[in-house]
Design a protein around this motif. Structure first.
Motif, PDB file in Angstrom:
ATOM      1  N   PHE A 130       0.832  -1.267   0.042  1.00 18.17           N
ATOM      2  CA  PHE A 130      -0.081  -0.168   0.020  1.00 18.17           C
ATOM      3  C   PHE A 130       0.831   1.416  -0.100  1.00 18.17           C
ATOM      4  CE2 PHE A 130       0.496  -1.742   4.415  1.00 18.17           C
ATOM      5  CZ  PHE A 130       1.041  -0.599   4.994  1.00 18.17           C
ATOM      6  N   GLU A 131       2.169   1.300  -0.355  1.00 15.14           N
ATOM      7  CA  GLU A 131       2.996   2.418  -0.386  1.00 15.14           C
ATOM      8  C   GLU A 131       2.470   3.439  -1.366  1.00 15.14           C
ATOM      9  OE1 GLU A 131       6.857   2.171  -2.819  1.00 15.14           O
ATOM     10  OE2 GLU A 131       6.463  -0.014  -2.571  1.00 15.14           O
ATOM     11  N   LYS A 132       1.689   3.307  -2.302  1.00 14.81           N
ATOM     12  CA  LYS A 132       1.232   4.178  -3.227  1.00 14.81           C
ATOM     13  C   LYS A 132      -0.038   4.609  -2.599  1.00 14.81           C
ATOM     14  CE  LYS A 132       4.184   2.684  -7.038  1.00 14.81           C
ATOM     15  NZ  LYS A 132       4.156   2.250  -8.567  1.00 14.81           N
ATOM     16  N   GLY A 133      -0.724   4.248  -1.749  1.00 16.74           N
ATOM     17  CA  GLY A 133      -1.927   4.597  -1.244  1.00 16.74           C
ATOM     18  C   GLY A 133      -2.023   5.615  -0.282  1.00 16.74           C
ATOM     19  N   ARG A 134      -2.955   6.692  -0.702  1.00 18.52           N
ATOM     20  CA  ARG A 134      -3.163   7.873   0.180  1.00 18.52           C
ATOM     21  C   ARG A 134      -3.322   7.613   1.541  1.00 18.52           C
ATOM     22  NH1 ARG A 134      -6.643  12.685  -2.670  1.00 18.52           N
ATOM     23  NH2 ARG A 134      -7.301  12.352  -0.492  1.00 18.52           N
ATOM     24  N   CYS A 135      -2.611   8.538   2.592  1.00 20.57           N
ATOM     25  CA  CYS A 135      -2.656   7.947   3.836  1.00 20.57           C
ATOM     26  C   CYS A 135      -4.203   7.895   4.130  1.00 20.57           C
ATOM     27  CB  CYS A 135      -2.021   8.898   4.892  1.00 20.57           C
ATOM     28  SG  CYS A 135      -0.126   8.473   4.687  1.00 20.57           S
ATOM     29  N   ASP A 136      -5.055   8.978   3.875  1.00 20.21           N
ATOM     30  CA  ASP A 136      -6.511   9.061   4.378  1.00 20.21           C
ATOM     31  C   ASP A 136      -7.434   7.681   4.030  1.00 20.21           C
ATOM     32  OD1 ASP A 136      -6.653   9.628   1.646  1.00 20.21           O
ATOM     33  OD2 ASP A 136      -7.705  11.752   2.041  1.00 20.21           O
ATOM     34  N   LYS A 137      -6.850   6.906   3.029  1.00 24.32           N
ATOM     35  CA  LYS A 137      -7.541   5.824   2.412  1.00 24.32           C
ATOM     36  C   LYS A 137      -6.999   4.511   2.947  1.00 24.32           C
ATOM     37  CE  LYS A 137      -9.617   8.565  -0.331  1.00 24.32           C
ATOM     38  NZ  LYS A 137     -11.347   8.647  -0.322  1.00 24.32           N
ATOM     39  N   LEU A 138      -6.138   4.532   3.987  1.00 25.08           N
ATOM     40  CA  LEU A 138      -5.255   3.323   4.568  1.00 25.08           C
ATOM     41  C   LEU A 138      -6.175   2.881   5.710  1.00 25.08           C
ATOM     42  CD1 LEU A 138      -1.602   4.344   4.552  1.00 25.08           C
ATOM     43  CD2 LEU A 138      -2.798   3.141   2.652  1.00 25.08           C
ATOM     44  N   SER A 139      -6.184   1.598   6.011  1.00 21.16           N
ATOM     45  CA  SER A 139      -6.817   1.219   7.321  1.00 21.16           C
ATOM     46  C   SER A 139      -5.845   1.414   8.575  1.00 21.16           C
ATOM     47  CB  SER A 139      -6.784  -0.378   7.264  1.00 21.16           C
ATOM     48  OG  SER A 139      -5.351  -1.089   7.340  1.00 21.16           O
TER      49      SER A 139
END
Length: 259
Positions: A130-139
């Motif tokens: 998930f390194e390319k996922g925006r932080c506000d979308k992370l679990s």
């Protein structure tokens, strides 16, 4: 190492007047050791750690972190610590990798050195998926992994954990506790606050029970149980703080509710 010497912090409260959130707290924490601050909410744990992290200045007393005075050399202290709580903030619009790069640059890392360190932490903490996922979308668990990486991007010799598992699920809490154990195994100096007895029994080499802003007693988990004549840490904790209340004058037993 961390050394606190008679740390005291007072606040002015409109209703209660002068309140001592931390009252003459002294302890030492050595490299390769986890030193626990155990106490109920409002005991003064967070205020103590905020002083060590240079977020608050003590009213009286002194403290050094990695050899630097928290009042006279706050910038050097900040460069020497990683600070993790259950509310460590992330910038929601940045991806996990961007977040680590940003904090790496804030801590003086650049170029290939920065990239190498970010890559290392992404692999170590299994952030790659998930390194390319925006932080506000992370679990929640993913965010906490990024928070851990953020806190150690600059390889600090001292780690401060302020109730980092509060409100987290079991799996995420296990990730944090495993990381804290790894910090000790790597020779870091670790101070850790909690009100959860099982965490103390698993993690702490030395424990100070904090009550009404003061240290009621200090020792290993086995020593605290022996002192109270109890086999269960929770029962020992209750007996110690109840005895401390009987010994402490009412005028000295006030602490900030937000401490």
């Amino acid at each position: 190492m961390i050394e606190a010497n008679k740390l005291t912090k007072t606040f002015r409260d409109r209703k209660r007047g002068l309140v001592r959130a931390v009252d003459r707290v002294s302890f030492q924490c050595q490299p390769g050791q986890i030193f626990g601050l155990l106490g109920a909410n409002g005991a003064g744990k967070t205020t103590t750690l905020r002083i060590l992290g240079t977020l608050l200045e003590p009213t009286r007393g002194s403290a050094t972190v990695a050899g630097f005075d928290v009042v006279k050399e706050p910038e050097k202290v900040r460069r020497s610590i990683g600070f993790l709580s259950n509310g460590t903030a992330l910038y929601g619009r940045l991806t996990a990798r961007e977040m680590l790069g940003y904090f790496g640059r804030l801590n003086g890392l650049e170029g290939s050195q920065l990239k190498s360190r970010v890559d290392e932490l992404i692999e170590r903490l299994e952030i790659g998926d998930f390194e390319k996922g925006r932080c506000d979308k992370l679990s929640t668990g993913q965010k906490q992994r990024v928070s851990i990486a953020r806190s150690i991007i600059h390889r600090p010799p001292v780690m401060i954990f302020d109730e980092p598992t509060t409100g987290l699920d079991v799996m995420t809490s296990q990730t944090i506790m495993t990381f804290i154990e790894q910090c000790r195994d790597e020779g870091l100096t670790v101070v850790f606050s909690t009100h959860i007895m099982s965490e103390v029994e698993r993690l702490c080499d030395e424990v100070a029970i904090v009550h009404h802003g003061r240290i009621a007693t200090e020792g290993t988990v086995a020593e605290l149980k022996a002192q109270a004549g109890e086999e269960v840490l929770e029962n020992a904790f209750l007996k110690i703080v109840q005895g401390f209340d009987l010994e402490t004058p009412a005028a000295e037993a006030s602490a900030s509710p937000n401490a």
